[in-house]
Design an enzyme around this catalytic site. Structure first.
Site, PDB file in Angstrom:
ATOM      1  N   CYS A  62      -4.057  10.932   1.769  1.00  0.00           N
ATOM      2  CA  CYS A  62      -3.233   9.741   1.531  1.00  0.00           C
ATOM      3  C   CYS A  62      -1.774  10.058   1.206  1.00  0.00           C
ATOM      4  O   CYS A  62      -0.875   9.711   1.970  1.00  0.00           O
ATOM      5  CB  CYS A  62      -3.839   8.916   0.404  1.00  0.00           C
ATOM      6  SG  CYS A  62      -5.441   8.193   0.821  1.00  0.00           S
ATOM      7  N   LYS A  99       0.830  -1.208   0.000  1.00  0.00           N
ATOM      8  CA  LYS A  99       0.000   0.000   0.000  1.00  0.00           C
ATOM      9  C   LYS A  99       0.863   1.256   0.000  1.00  0.00           C
ATOM     10  O   LYS A  99       0.658   2.179  -0.798  1.00  0.00           O
ATOM     11  CB  LYS A  99      -0.925  -0.023   1.223  1.00  0.00           C
ATOM     12  CG  LYS A  99      -1.633   1.297   1.522  1.00  0.00           C
ATOM     13  CD  LYS A  99      -2.543   1.729   0.395  1.00  0.00           C
ATOM     14  CE  LYS A  99      -3.289   3.011   0.768  1.00  0.00           C
ATOM     15  NZ  LYS A  99      -4.182   3.480  -0.288  1.00  0.00           N
ATOM     16  N   PHE A 152      -0.819   9.869 -13.823  1.00  0.00           N
ATOM     17  CA  PHE A 152      -0.176  10.697 -12.821  1.00  0.00           C
ATOM     18  C   PHE A 152       1.030  11.454 -13.379  1.00  0.00           C
ATOM     19  O   PHE A 152       2.010  11.688 -12.672  1.00  0.00           O
ATOM     20  CB  PHE A 152       0.227   9.861 -11.598  1.00  0.00           C
ATOM     21  CG  PHE A 152      -0.951   9.442 -10.761  1.00  0.00           C
ATOM     22  CD1 PHE A 152      -1.306  10.144  -9.622  1.00  0.00           C
ATOM     23  CD2 PHE A 152      -1.727   8.357 -11.137  1.00  0.00           C
ATOM     24  CE1 PHE A 152      -2.410   9.778  -8.869  1.00  0.00           C
ATOM     25  CE2 PHE A 152      -2.831   7.976 -10.391  1.00  0.00           C
ATOM     26  CZ  PHE A 152      -3.178   8.697  -9.259  1.00  0.00           C
ATOM     27  N   TYR A 167       0.506  14.536 -14.791  1.00  0.00           N
ATOM     28  CA  TYR A 167      -0.040  15.864 -15.020  1.00  0.00           C
ATOM     29  C   TYR A 167       0.536  16.847 -13.997  1.00  0.00           C
ATOM     30  O   TYR A 167       0.317  16.700 -12.796  1.00  0.00           O
ATOM     31  CB  TYR A 167      -1.565  15.851 -14.916  1.00  0.00           C
ATOM     32  CG  TYR A 167      -2.223  15.066 -16.009  1.00  0.00           C
ATOM     33  CD1 TYR A 167      -2.589  15.684 -17.198  1.00  0.00           C
ATOM     34  CD2 TYR A 167      -2.470  13.699 -15.880  1.00  0.00           C
ATOM     35  CE1 TYR A 167      -3.196  14.956 -18.228  1.00  0.00           C
ATOM     36  CE2 TYR A 167      -3.062  12.967 -16.893  1.00  0.00           C
ATOM     37  CZ  TYR A 167      -3.427  13.602 -18.065  1.00  0.00           C
ATOM     38  OH  TYR A 167      -4.004  12.891 -19.082  1.00  0.00           O
TER      39      TYR A 167
END
Length: 454
Positions: free
Chosen positions: A271, A215, A260, A262
């Site tokens: 998070c 994670k 991802f 940008y």
């Protein structure tokens, strides 16, 4: 199956509603009576597209209930998800007090075998702490420790698309121990997630510590891509390149991809900032410094000031008697989450320079008002220079420039004739590169993007 969700926050509500949608009988626990009152009266304490409708549907079907009753929650579920908050501690580590407290409550009340699932984002080794807390409570009542097995099942939910992410996951990660109790828990989790694997297997089984690390590794990688692109965008500004052309050039490489990549005003939310910090802290506890993550975090903090620097370069350091329209307050679209939102930094810095801000966000203005009250605690006068309006076009009235901070779809194709009519100066500072510089130039708009070049 009977499932209990401990914690009815963002992750808990989405998990509970989506599992109920698959026909499970779900009991959602929260110790905050106000939150449970909102849920039982038909409201939802967070904004997430599709979530309220799913909750209403499954509550009406009798598959979803909300309560503050700990004993009832433990008695209900054969599988107990712990989905409580893990806020950052002062040293950057994840605060596990709520996770351990939830585990102790389960240990105090359980009398039959339970599978305990860590759904909260927790550092490596948390499952051991959860197991120890439950075991201690079981031993006080002369019950065997193998009544429970702790599983790591991290969530991979994007705010704004969480329901879709849960119902159609890229992957399901389940970490169990290779013990008799662990193998029984693995089988229980296999049954629970079977509907999500109907078309093809999405589940990756591994040991608990590997699941816990997966994670953090995922979020750290995504945060790294964002900060990397922001650094390149800032360089593009200096050398006269167009970061959008660069993005397309590198994103077309199948080894890199477009996700991802940008550039903008930095990442925020609950998070990425917390998880990057917690992973770095975990490494330090084991005598290792994750230098890349230190740079990722530093770049992100700097990036939140980029629009302020562009505004200061254009108008000077003294922004007294200047008014700015600001579109977008939440850290990303389709959420009302203001945690670590770049808009908070931008508003605070502009107000310090004397500016007046009129802001609009389609969803997050109530949360934003609360967040800004916290930000301006030491300067109550600052709040007087910030107001919010229900229509984005009304924010433009008499403004010296428009600042775009969040890429809501509603901002992508505004009526530029109205924009030009309402602004006192035709200037846009676009923190999300929503518009094409050449098109803006043709409209007579002075355009400042992030790494964009005509």
């Amino acid at each position: 199956m009977k499932v209990t969700i401990v914690g009815s926050g963002y992750v808990g509500l989405v998990t509970g509603a989506c599992l109920a949608e698959q026909g499970n009988n779900v009991f959602c626990l929260d110790l905050d009576p106000k939150k449970i009152e909102i849920l039982n009266s038909g409201g939802v304490p967070i904004y997430e597209p599709g979530l309220k409708e799913m909750i209403d549907r499954n509550r009406a079907a009798g598959r979803l209930q909300f309560s503050t009753d700990i004993a009832a929650s433990v008695a209900h579920g054969d599988i107990q998800f712990i989905a409580v908050g893990t806020p950052p501690d002062e040293d950057g580590s994840a605060d596990l007090q709520y996770v351990v407290a939830a585990a102790r409550n389960i240990g105090r009340h359980m009398t039959t075998p339970k599978v305990i699932v860590d759904k909260s984002t927790v550092p490596v080794g948390t499952a051991d702490k959860v197991q120890a807390a439950i075991t201690e409570e079981l031993e006080k009542r002369n019950l065997p420790a193998d009544l429970c097995s702790v599983v790591s099942n991290p969530e991979f939910l994007k705010e704004g698309a969480a329901v879709e992410d849960f119902m159609r996951p890229d992957r399901i990660v389940i970490g169990t121990e290779n013990t008799p109790a662990g193998l029984r828990a693995k089988e229980q989790m296999r049954k629970l997630y079977a509907p999500f694997n109907r078309h093809h297997e999405r589940t990756y089984y591994m040991d608990v510590k590997s699941a816990e690390l997966t994670k953090y590794a995922a979020n750290a990688m995504l945060a790294t891509r964002i900060s990397f692109m922001n650094e390149l965008a800032n360089l593009a500004d200096l050398v006269g390149a167009d970061i959008e052309a660069v993005r397309q050039g590198i994103g077309s490489d199948s080894r890199i991809g477009f996700g991802f990549l940008y550039p903008g005003t930095g990442y925020g939310g609950s998070c990425f900032p917390k998880d990057v910090s917690a992973l770095s802290k975990t490494a330090k506890e084991h005598g290792r410094e994750l230098k890349i993550l230190g740079a990722v975090d530093a770049v992100n903090e700097i990036q939140k000031y980029v629009l302020v620097e562009k505004i200061e370069k254009r108008f000077g350091k003294d922004l007294s008697n200047m008014k700015f329209a600001l579109w977008g307050l939440a850290f990303k679209p389709n959420t009302d989450d203001m945690r670590e939102a770049p808009s908070r930094v931008i508003i605070s810095e502009l107000v310090k320079r004397g500016a007046t801000i009129v802001a609009h966000d389609p969803v997050s203005m109530p949360e934003a008002k609360h967040a800004l009250e916290l930000d301006f605690q030491g300067n109550p006068q600052g709040l007087k220079n910030v107001s919010m309006v229900d229509n984005p076009m009304n924010a433009l009235d008499g403004a010296d420039a428009l600042i775009i901070v969040t890429e809501w779809k509603a901002f992508r194709s505004p009526d530029f004739d109205v924009v030009l009519q309402k602004l006192t100066r035709p200037i846009i500072f676009d923190g999300r590169n929503l518009y094409e510089p050449q098109a803006m130039q043709e409209l007579g708009i002075e355009y400042h993007g992030i790494g964009r070049h005509n």
